[in-house]
Design a protein around this motif. Structure first.
Motif, PDB file in Angstrom:
ATOM      1  N   ILE A  98      40.738  78.282  74.535  1.00  8.95           N
ATOM      2  CA  ILE A  98      40.391  77.897  75.906  1.00  8.95           C
ATOM      3  C   ILE A  98      41.517  78.281  76.855  1.00  8.95           C
ATOM      4  N   ARG A  99      42.758  77.998  76.463  1.00  6.20           N
ATOM      5  CA  ARG A  99      43.914  78.349  77.316  1.00  6.20           C
ATOM      6  C   ARG A  99      43.978  79.866  77.540  1.00  6.20           C
ATOM      7  N   ALA A 100      43.744  80.627  76.479  1.00  4.98           N
ATOM      8  CA  ALA A 100      43.791  82.083  76.596  1.00  4.98           C
ATOM      9  C   ALA A 100      42.684  82.586  77.523  1.00  4.98           C
ATOM     10  N   ARG A 101      41.498  82.002  77.394  1.00  3.10           N
ATOM     11  CA  ARG A 101      40.377  82.410  78.243  1.00  3.10           C
ATOM     12  C   ARG A 101      40.659  82.075  79.710  1.00  3.10           C
ATOM     13  N   LEU A 102      41.229  80.890  79.963  1.00  5.69           N
ATOM     14  CA  LEU A 102      41.572  80.501  81.337  1.00  5.69           C
ATOM     15  C   LEU A 102      42.644  81.417  81.913  1.00  5.69           C
ATOM     16  N   ALA A 103      43.642  81.758  81.091  1.00  8.69           N
ATOM     17  CA  ALA A 103      44.702  82.659  81.549  1.00  8.69           C
ATOM     18  C   ALA A 103      44.118  84.028  81.884  1.00  8.69           C
ATOM     19  N   LEU A 104      43.228  84.516  81.049  1.00  8.27           N
ATOM     20  CA  LEU A 104      42.593  85.798  81.321  1.00  8.27           C
ATOM     21  C   LEU A 104      41.797  85.732  82.625  1.00  8.27           C
ATOM     22  N   GLY A 105      41.106  84.634  82.841  1.00  9.55           N
ATOM     23  CA  GLY A 105      40.350  84.451  84.082  1.00  9.55           C
ATOM     24  C   GLY A 105      41.250  84.498  85.309  1.00  9.55           C
ATOM     25  N   ARG A 106      42.427  83.869  85.200  1.00  7.24           N
ATOM     26  CA  ARG A 106      43.364  83.886  86.334  1.00  7.24           C
ATOM     27  C   ARG A 106      43.887  85.292  86.602  1.00  7.24           C
ATOM     28  N   ILE A 107      44.153  86.042  85.545  1.00  8.65           N
ATOM     29  CA  ILE A 107      44.647  87.419  85.707  1.00  8.65           C
ATOM     30  C   ILE A 107      43.567  88.292  86.344  1.00  8.65           C
ATOM     31  N   VAL A 108      42.331  88.147  85.873  1.00  4.88           N
ATOM     32  CA  VAL A 108      41.218  88.908  86.452  1.00  4.88           C
ATOM     33  C   VAL A 108      41.041  88.525  87.911  1.00  4.88           C
ATOM     34  N   ASN A 109      41.116  87.239  88.219  1.00  2.17           N
ATOM     35  CA  ASN A 109      40.973  86.754  89.584  1.00  2.17           C
ATOM     36  C   ASN A 109      42.075  87.344  90.480  1.00  2.17           C
ATOM     37  N   GLU A 110      43.297  87.373  89.979  1.00  2.00           N
ATOM     38  CA  GLU A 110      44.405  87.950  90.745  1.00  2.00           C
ATOM     39  C   GLU A 110      44.152  89.432  91.015  1.00  2.00           C
ATOM     40  N   GLU A 111      43.629  90.146  90.029  1.00  7.24           N
ATOM     41  CA  GLU A 111      43.335  91.565  90.202  1.00  7.24           C
ATOM     42  C   GLU A 111      42.260  91.770  91.273  1.00  7.24           C
ATOM     43  N   MET A 112      41.302  90.858  91.325  1.00  8.05           N
ATOM     44  CA  MET A 112      40.246  90.966  92.332  1.00  8.05           C
ATOM     45  C   MET A 112      40.816  90.764  93.736  1.00  8.05           C
ATOM     46  N   TYR A 113      41.763  89.853  93.885  1.00 13.52           N
ATOM     47  CA  TYR A 113      42.417  89.677  95.181  1.00 13.52           C
ATOM     48  C   TYR A 113      43.192  90.936  95.562  1.00 13.52           C
ATOM     49  N   SER A 114      43.793  91.597  94.568  1.00 17.77           N
ATOM     50  CA  SER A 114      44.514  92.849  94.842  1.00 17.77           C
ATOM     51  C   SER A 114      43.549  93.941  95.308  1.00 17.77           C
ATOM     52  N   VAL A 144      35.994  88.353  97.183  1.00 15.92           N
ATOM     53  CA  VAL A 144      36.414  88.068  95.806  1.00 15.92           C
ATOM     54  C   VAL A 144      35.230  87.510  95.016  1.00 15.92           C
ATOM     55  N   GLN A 145      34.464  86.603  95.646  1.00 18.46           N
ATOM     56  CA  GLN A 145      33.292  86.066  94.962  1.00 18.46           C
ATOM     57  C   GLN A 145      32.278  87.167  94.668  1.00 18.46           C
ATOM     58  N   ALA A 146      32.134  88.116  95.600  1.00 19.82           N
ATOM     59  CA  ALA A 146      31.224  89.237  95.375  1.00 19.82           C
ATOM     60  C   ALA A 146      31.699  90.081  94.186  1.00 19.82           C
ATOM     61  N   LEU A 147      33.011  90.293  94.077  1.00 19.50           N
ATOM     62  CA  LEU A 147      33.558  91.038  92.936  1.00 19.50           C
ATOM     63  C   LEU A 147      33.318  90.287  91.624  1.00 19.50           C
ATOM     64  N   VAL A 148      33.499  88.968  91.653  1.00 24.17           N
ATOM     65  CA  VAL A 148      33.218  88.146  90.465  1.00 24.17           C
ATOM     66  C   VAL A 148      31.749  88.280  90.081  1.00 24.17           C
ATOM     67  N   ASP A 149      30.878  88.200  91.094  1.00 25.39           N
ATOM     68  CA  ASP A 149      29.442  88.330  90.831  1.00 25.39           C
ATOM     69  C   ASP A 149      29.110  89.701  90.247  1.00 25.39           C
ATOM     70  N   GLU A 150      29.697  90.756  90.819  1.00 30.52           N
ATOM     71  CA  GLU A 150      29.448  92.100  90.320  1.00 30.52           C
ATOM     72  C   GLU A 150      29.926  92.244  88.874  1.00 30.52           C
ATOM     73  N   ARG A 151      31.080  91.654  88.582  1.00 29.66           N
ATOM     74  CA  ARG A 151      31.608  91.683  87.211  1.00 29.66           C
ATOM     75  C   ARG A 151      30.664  90.951  86.267  1.00 29.66           C
ATOM     76  N   ASN A 152      30.204  89.769  86.693  1.00 32.13           N
ATOM     77  CA  ASN A 152      29.304  88.983  85.842  1.00 32.13           C
ATOM     78  C   ASN A 152      27.976  89.703  85.608  1.00 32.13           C
ATOM     79  N   ILE A 153      27.479  90.357  86.663  1.00 31.57           N
ATOM     80  CA  ILE A 153      26.241  91.131  86.512  1.00 31.57           C
ATOM     81  C   ILE A 153      26.471  92.282  85.532  1.00 31.57           C
ATOM     82  N   GLY A 154      27.610  92.945  85.658  1.00 28.49           N
ATOM     83  CA  GLY A 154      27.943  94.033  84.739  1.00 28.49           C
ATOM     84  C   GLY A 154      28.004  93.548  83.301  1.00 28.49           C
TER      85      GLY A 154
END
Length: 166
Positions: A8-24, A63-73
């Protein structure tokens, strides 16, 4: 082996890294002057005229649109994989069905050949069903009587009888 909590910790950390990349990604888009018109308009509406808030709201929406696009992918990839697995499973079932049919044909041919061989030696062979999936064969030649309780049994008996000189 990772514990459930570590996973769970690893998955949350990965989510934060992906989220940071989306902000970039959004930051680079804004720096290049790229804006999605629909999201920009929505940000204007949500800001209620506050020009400072427009960009912050836009970033949140983008950012939410990018998350949605990723989830759709991911969903599309999962669906494709699922279809491939189902197709592979159908192929395996079809191959198994063909092999089963070939095996049934081989067994029927072996049974037919055994009966012909016994009849050529003067046997009268009667096949009858026992239950829904098996058969017995009564093999009689004058005073000799044999009951074959399986196809293997019939084939073995046929081999014994046909190897005896007439």
């Amino acid at each position: 082996m990772k514990t459930f909590l570590e996973k769970i910790r690893a998955r949350l950390a990965l989510g934060r890294i992906v989220n940071e990349e989306m902000y970039s990604v959004v930051h680079r888009e804004l720096a290049d002057g790229v804006k999605r018109d629909g999201l920009w308009l929505k940000a204007k509406l949500e800001s209620k005229g506050d020009d400072v808030a427009i960009e912050a709201i836009y970033i949140k929406l983008r950012v939410q649109a990018l998350v949605d696009e990723r989830n759709i992918g991911i969903a599309v990839i999962n669906e494709i994989q699922s279809k491939k697995q189902k197709a592979t499973h159908r192929e395996m079932l079809k191959e198994r069905e063909i092999k089963d049919k070939d095996e049934r044909m081989r067994l029927l041919e072996a049974e037919y050949e055994a009966i012909l061989q016994l009849e050529s030696k003067g046997f009268k062979v009667i096949k009858y069903a026992v239950g829904t999936k098996s058969s017995n064969w009564d093999c009689q030649n004058g005073e000799f009587f044999y009951k074959a309780r399986s196809l293997d049994d019939l084939l073995f008996y046929t081999k014994q009888q046909t190897n005896i000189a007439p």
